[in-house]
Write a protein that holds these residues in place. Sequence first.
Motif, PDB file in Angstrom:
ATOM      1  N   UNK A   1       0.814  -1.101  -0.056  1.00  0.00           N
ATOM      2  CA  UNK A   1      -0.155   0.141  -0.074  1.00  0.00           C
ATOM      3  C   UNK A   1       0.824   1.120  -0.044  1.00  0.00           C
ATOM      4  N   UNK A   2       0.621   2.199  -0.795  1.00  0.00           N
ATOM      5  CA  UNK A   2       1.207   3.384  -0.910  1.00  0.00           C
ATOM      6  C   UNK A   2       0.417   4.803  -0.886  1.00  0.00           C
ATOM      7  N   UNK A   3       1.310   5.760  -0.684  1.00  0.00           N
ATOM      8  CA  UNK A   3       0.827   7.097  -0.506  1.00  0.00           C
ATOM      9  C   UNK A   3       0.251   7.335  -2.124  1.00  0.00           C
TER      10      UNK A   3
ATOM     11  N   UNK B   1      10.419   0.386   1.816  1.00  0.00           N
ATOM     12  CA  UNK B   1       9.472  -0.233   2.484  1.00  0.00           C
ATOM     13  C   UNK B   1       9.402  -0.325   4.004  1.00  0.00           C
ATOM     14  N   UNK B   2       8.112  -0.436   4.443  1.00  0.00           N
ATOM     15  CA  UNK B   2       7.966  -0.356   5.900  1.00  0.00           C
ATOM     16  C   UNK B   2       7.128  -1.812   6.124  1.00  0.00           C
ATOM     17  N   UNK B   3       7.457  -2.585   6.892  1.00  0.00           N
ATOM     18  CA  UNK B   3       6.814  -3.820   7.341  1.00  0.00           C
ATOM     19  C   UNK B   3       5.871  -3.653   8.490  1.00  0.00           C
ATOM     20  N   UNK B   4       4.614  -3.759   8.700  1.00  0.00           N
ATOM     21  CA  UNK B   4       3.861  -3.992   9.840  1.00  0.00           C
ATOM     22  C   UNK B   4       3.207  -5.266  10.062  1.00  0.00           C
ATOM     23  N   UNK B   5       3.546  -5.789  11.220  1.00  0.00           N
ATOM     24  CA  UNK B   5       3.327  -7.073  11.648  1.00  0.00           C
ATOM     25  C   UNK B   5       2.219  -7.104  12.516  1.00  0.00           C
ATOM     26  N   UNK B   6       1.200  -7.598  12.418  1.00  0.00           N
ATOM     27  CA  UNK B   6      -0.228  -7.552  13.299  1.00  0.00           C
ATOM     28  C   UNK B   6      -0.513  -8.967  13.592  1.00  0.00           C
ATOM     29  N   UNK B   7      -1.202  -9.211  14.566  1.00  0.00           N
ATOM     30  CA  UNK B   7      -1.928 -10.546  14.777  1.00  0.00           C
ATOM     31  C   UNK B   7      -2.529 -11.134  13.495  1.00  0.00           C
ATOM     32  N   UNK B   8      -3.153 -10.499  12.972  1.00  0.00           N
ATOM     33  CA  UNK B   8      -4.085 -11.058  11.783  1.00  0.00           C
ATOM     34  C   UNK B   8      -3.420 -11.075  10.371  1.00  0.00           C
ATOM     35  N   UNK B   9      -2.495 -10.021  10.181  1.00  0.00           N
ATOM     36  CA  UNK B   9      -1.790  -9.819   8.716  1.00  0.00           C
ATOM     37  C   UNK B   9      -0.331  -9.198   8.989  1.00  0.00           C
TER      38      UNK B   9
ATOM     39  N   UNK C   1      -2.666   5.843  13.009  1.00  0.00           N
ATOM     40  CA  UNK C   1      -2.270   4.558  12.647  1.00  0.00           C
ATOM     41  C   UNK C   1      -1.687   4.804  11.212  1.00  0.00           C
ATOM     42  N   UNK C   2      -1.278   3.639  10.484  1.00  0.00           N
ATOM     43  CA  UNK C   2      -0.535   3.325   9.007  1.00  0.00           C
ATOM     44  C   UNK C   2      -1.742   4.036   8.186  1.00  0.00           C
ATOM     45  N   UNK C   3      -3.095   3.781   8.220  1.00  0.00           N
ATOM     46  CA  UNK C   3      -3.933   4.307   7.295  1.00  0.00           C
ATOM     47  C   UNK C   3      -3.874   5.825   7.034  1.00  0.00           C
ATOM     48  N   UNK C   4      -4.096   6.419   8.557  1.00  0.00           N
ATOM     49  CA  UNK C   4      -4.180   7.849   8.602  1.00  0.00           C
ATOM     50  C   UNK C   4      -2.835   8.411   8.331  1.00  0.00           C
ATOM     51  N   UNK C   5      -1.529   7.730   8.480  1.00  0.00           N
ATOM     52  CA  UNK C   5      -0.344   8.419   8.194  1.00  0.00           C
ATOM     53  C   UNK C   5      -0.250   8.366   6.498  1.00  0.00           C
ATOM     54  N   UNK C   6      -0.719   7.499   5.871  1.00  0.00           N
ATOM     55  CA  UNK C   6      -0.840   7.117   4.616  1.00  0.00           C
ATOM     56  C   UNK C   6      -1.648   8.448   3.751  1.00  0.00           C
ATOM     57  N   UNK C   7      -2.811   8.391   4.600  1.00  0.00           N
ATOM     58  CA  UNK C   7      -3.732   9.514   3.905  1.00  0.00           C
ATOM     59  C   UNK C   7      -2.951  10.947   4.220  1.00  0.00           C
ATOM     60  N   UNK C   8      -2.403  11.275   5.284  1.00  0.00           N
ATOM     61  CA  UNK C   8      -1.490  12.433   5.496  1.00  0.00           C
ATOM     62  C   UNK C   8      -0.561  12.789   4.253  1.00  0.00           C
ATOM     63  N   UNK C   9       0.118  11.517   3.900  1.00  0.00           N
ATOM     64  CA  UNK C   9       1.214  11.656   3.131  1.00  0.00           C
ATOM     65  C   UNK C   9       0.779  11.685   1.360  1.00  0.00           C
ATOM     66  N   UNK C  10      -0.410  11.197   1.443  1.00  0.00           N
ATOM     67  CA  UNK C  10      -1.254  11.570   0.071  1.00  0.00           C
ATOM     68  C   UNK C  10      -1.645  12.742  -0.161  1.00  0.00           C
TER      69      UNK C  10
END
Length: 203
Positions: free
Chosen positions: A29-31, A49-57, A82-91
Amino acid sequence: MIGRLRGTLLEKQPPWLVVDVAGVGYELEASMNTLVALPGPGEPVSLYTHLSVRDDAHLLYGFAREQERSLFRALIRVNGIGPRLALAILSGMDEMAFMRCVMDDDAKALTRLPGVGKKTAERLIIEMRDRFPHWEPAEAGLGVASGGSTAADVRQDPLVDAEAALVSLGYKPAEAARMLVGLEDEASTEAMIKAALSRRLAG
C-alpha cells in the motif's frame, strides 16, 4: 524486516500496487504521491518499504523516497495515528509541505486532510515538531501542488477507481465524488486523485 524492494511493477490500483521481485509478487500500500511518481506496469521500480506485523496480517507499505518513509514512521508513533491515517496525510501533502505546516503551527491546513480534526492537527504539531530528520528538499514534481504525472496504468473506468481510492483514504463517498467533479479528462486515475487532493488542500 523488509527495508527495500527492487523489481518490476506488475499492477497499480490506488492505493495498492504489486511488485514482482524474482518471481515473487509483493503487494504494497502506498501514498498517492508515491503512486503518481511511479512508472507504468511492466517498468522497473525501487521502493523503500515498511513492514507492519499484526496478529491478523503482515502489511507492507511502499515509498518512493526514504524521507517519505521516515515521516511515515514518525507519524505512526504519534498517539492516535495509525498506518492508514499516516498514508492519508502523505497522500495529501509531501514531506516538506507537512514540515512547513508543523513549523508554522498551521493546524488549519492539516485539518483539510481526511481524518485530521482540530485536536489531531494540534497534537501532530506538538508531537512532530522535534521529530524531523535532516532532510534535503523533496524532488521537484512529487509534491501535492505540482502538475503532471508519469506514465500510469489507464484502467477501464479511472473515475470510479479514483473515487474508490479517495474513499479508502478516509474521505466520505459524497465528498470524494465532489472532489472529482470536472476532472474526468485527466489522463489517469493517479492524475485525477492528485488533482482532487490539490484542489481539496487549496480549499
